[in-house]
Scaffold this motif. Structure first.
Motif, mmCIF file in Angstrom:
data_model
loop_
_atom_site.group_PDB
_atom_site.id
_atom_site.type_symbol
_atom_site.label_atom_id
_atom_site.label_comp_id
_atom_site.label_asym_id
_atom_site.label_seq_id
_atom_site.Cartn_x
_atom_site.Cartn_y
_atom_site.Cartn_z
ATOM 1 N N GLN A 40 29.031 46.998 50.389
ATOM 2 C CA GLN A 40 28.072 46.827 49.304
ATOM 3 C C GLN A 40 28.755 46.205 48.091
ATOM 4 O O GLN A 40 29.921 46.519 47.805
ATOM 5 C CB GLN A 40 27.469 48.169 48.880
ATOM 6 C CG GLN A 40 26.523 48.788 49.878
ATOM 7 C CD GLN A 40 25.963 50.093 49.341
ATOM 8 O OE1 GLN A 40 26.708 50.994 48.940
ATOM 9 N NE2 GLN A 40 24.642 50.193 49.303
ATOM 10 N N SER A 42 24.004 45.122 42.932
ATOM 11 C CA SER A 42 23.673 44.104 43.932
ATOM 12 C C SER A 42 23.108 42.833 43.314
ATOM 13 O O SER A 42 23.084 41.783 43.963
ATOM 14 C CB SER A 42 22.676 44.674 44.946
ATOM 15 O OG SER A 42 21.483 45.108 44.291
ATOM 16 N N SER A 43 22.629 42.914 42.061
ATOM 17 C CA SER A 43 22.086 41.734 41.361
ATOM 18 C C SER A 43 22.733 41.640 39.988
ATOM 19 O O SER A 43 22.097 41.886 38.947
ATOM 20 C CB SER A 43 20.560 41.832 41.229
ATOM 21 O OG SER A 43 19.932 41.915 42.489
ATOM 22 N N GLN A 57 29.928 41.006 52.305
ATOM 23 C CA GLN A 57 28.626 41.154 51.655
ATOM 24 C C GLN A 57 28.579 40.213 50.465
ATOM 25 O O GLN A 57 29.602 39.935 49.825
ATOM 26 C CB GLN A 57 28.409 42.589 51.181
ATOM 27 C CG GLN A 57 27.048 42.862 50.560
ATOM 28 C CD GLN A 57 25.908 42.577 51.508
ATOM 29 O OE1 GLN A 57 25.429 41.428 51.580
ATOM 30 N NE2 GLN A 57 25.476 43.596 52.251
ATOM 31 N N ALA A 68 26.390 38.747 46.827
ATOM 32 C CA ALA A 68 25.468 39.047 45.724
ATOM 33 C C ALA A 68 25.219 37.749 44.965
ATOM 34 O O ALA A 68 26.132 36.925 44.815
ATOM 35 C CB ALA A 68 26.050 40.103 44.793
#
Length: 297
Positions: free
Chosen positions: A5, A9-10, A81, A83
């Motif tokens: 993660q 995330s934004s 991952q 972003a």
């Protein structure tokens, strides 16, 4: 590695982000973890956190975190991952209308300072209006950071509220608005012709003096124009005329008249004339007589 993660995330372009992974080894071996941050194909970091403000990312950029785990036997596994950098709306740091207490004769300026943490210079749009009447006002002139309106060229009246609403829009479409307002003040009358005494010389006991002046008011007109007379600073009479007399004045005294112009809102302006000096009067012979009309030698 079962999960990777990027937190948050934004993120925006100035945040510090963290790469978090869920790791396990079925053999129970110990392991080491490494991180690689990548932006647009360029490696920008090797720890589990990354300060985006130091990287120079822009809204829309993709940040990727790759986590690699290696156990004691040299076996390894990786998982990544991503972003996406979010746009942050610009900030209106200040909006100021000047003068803060305008009159109907003033030119009103709305000035703005704006910033954007993503960089770039936001574009500004101005909307000026008379909040009292609901009328939109066209700017007399504009610059990238200000707009002006000449109140004397509008139908505004004193006590009207004039507002300036500013919208700042950045290059990625983010926008923010803010506004400020001021109230037009009622101005006091002004003297177009100062108070003047006539005659201004040869003033003696018995002289009748007249005070005159001309006043105007751009807001609501002059309701009254009155006069008072002073001798050596002390008031002796009111009215447009005054006759010099020995009760109120003596030779050498200074006489002035004060004009008072008052508008319909009660604002008053005064104008004081130049002084005139009471002059000495020459003695007068009113009658000559002889004690005898037929004198002898």
């Amino acid at each position: 590695i079962s999960n990777v993660q990027v937190i948050p995330s934004s993120p925006n372009s100035q945040e510090e982000i963290e790469c978090s992974a869920t790791i396990s080894d079925p053999d129970g071996d110990s392991y080491s973890t490494s991180y690689i941050w990548d932006v647009g194909g360029s490696v920008v970091g090797y720890t589990n956190t990354l300060n985006l403000a130091n990287v120079g990312v822009s809204p829309g950029d993709t940040v990727e975190c790759t986590v690699t785990v290696t156990d004691d036997h040299g076996d390894s596994g990786s998982l990544a991952q991503t972003a996406t950098i979010q746009n942050t709306d610009p900030t209106i740091d200040s909006i100021v209308m000047n003068p803060t207490e305008p009159t109907l004769q003033d030119t009103l300026t709305c000035s703005v300072t704006v910033s954007d943490i993503d960089g770039g210079q936001p574009q500004l749009s101005f909307a000026l209006s008379n909040q009292t009447t609901g009328q939109s006002l066209s700017p007399s002139s504009t610059t990238p950071s200000s707009a002006t309106v000449d109140l004397s060229q509008t139908t505004a009246n004193y006590l009207d509220v004039i507002s300036c609403t500013v919208t700042a829009t950045d290059t990625h479409g983010g926008s923010v608005s803010d506004s400020d307002s001021v109230t037009i003040l009622n101005t006091a009358p002004v003297f177009d012709q100062a108070a003047t005494i006539s005659p201004s010389s040869g003033v003696e006991m018995g002289s009748m003096l007249t005070c005159s002046s001309v006043a105007s008011d751009p807001d609501d007109g002059v309701a009254s124009l009155s006069y008072l007379w002073q001798v050596n600073g002390a008031q002796v009479s009111i009215g447009t005329t005054w006759t010099v007399n020995s009760v109120d004045a003596t030779v050498g005294d200074q006489v002035v008249c004060v004009a008072l112009a008052t508008d319909y809102d009660g604002n008053t302006t005064t104008s004081t004339s130049s002084p005139v000096t009471v002059s000495n009067s020459a003695p007068q012979v009113s009658n000559v007589s002889l004690d005898t009309l037929t004198p002898n030698t």
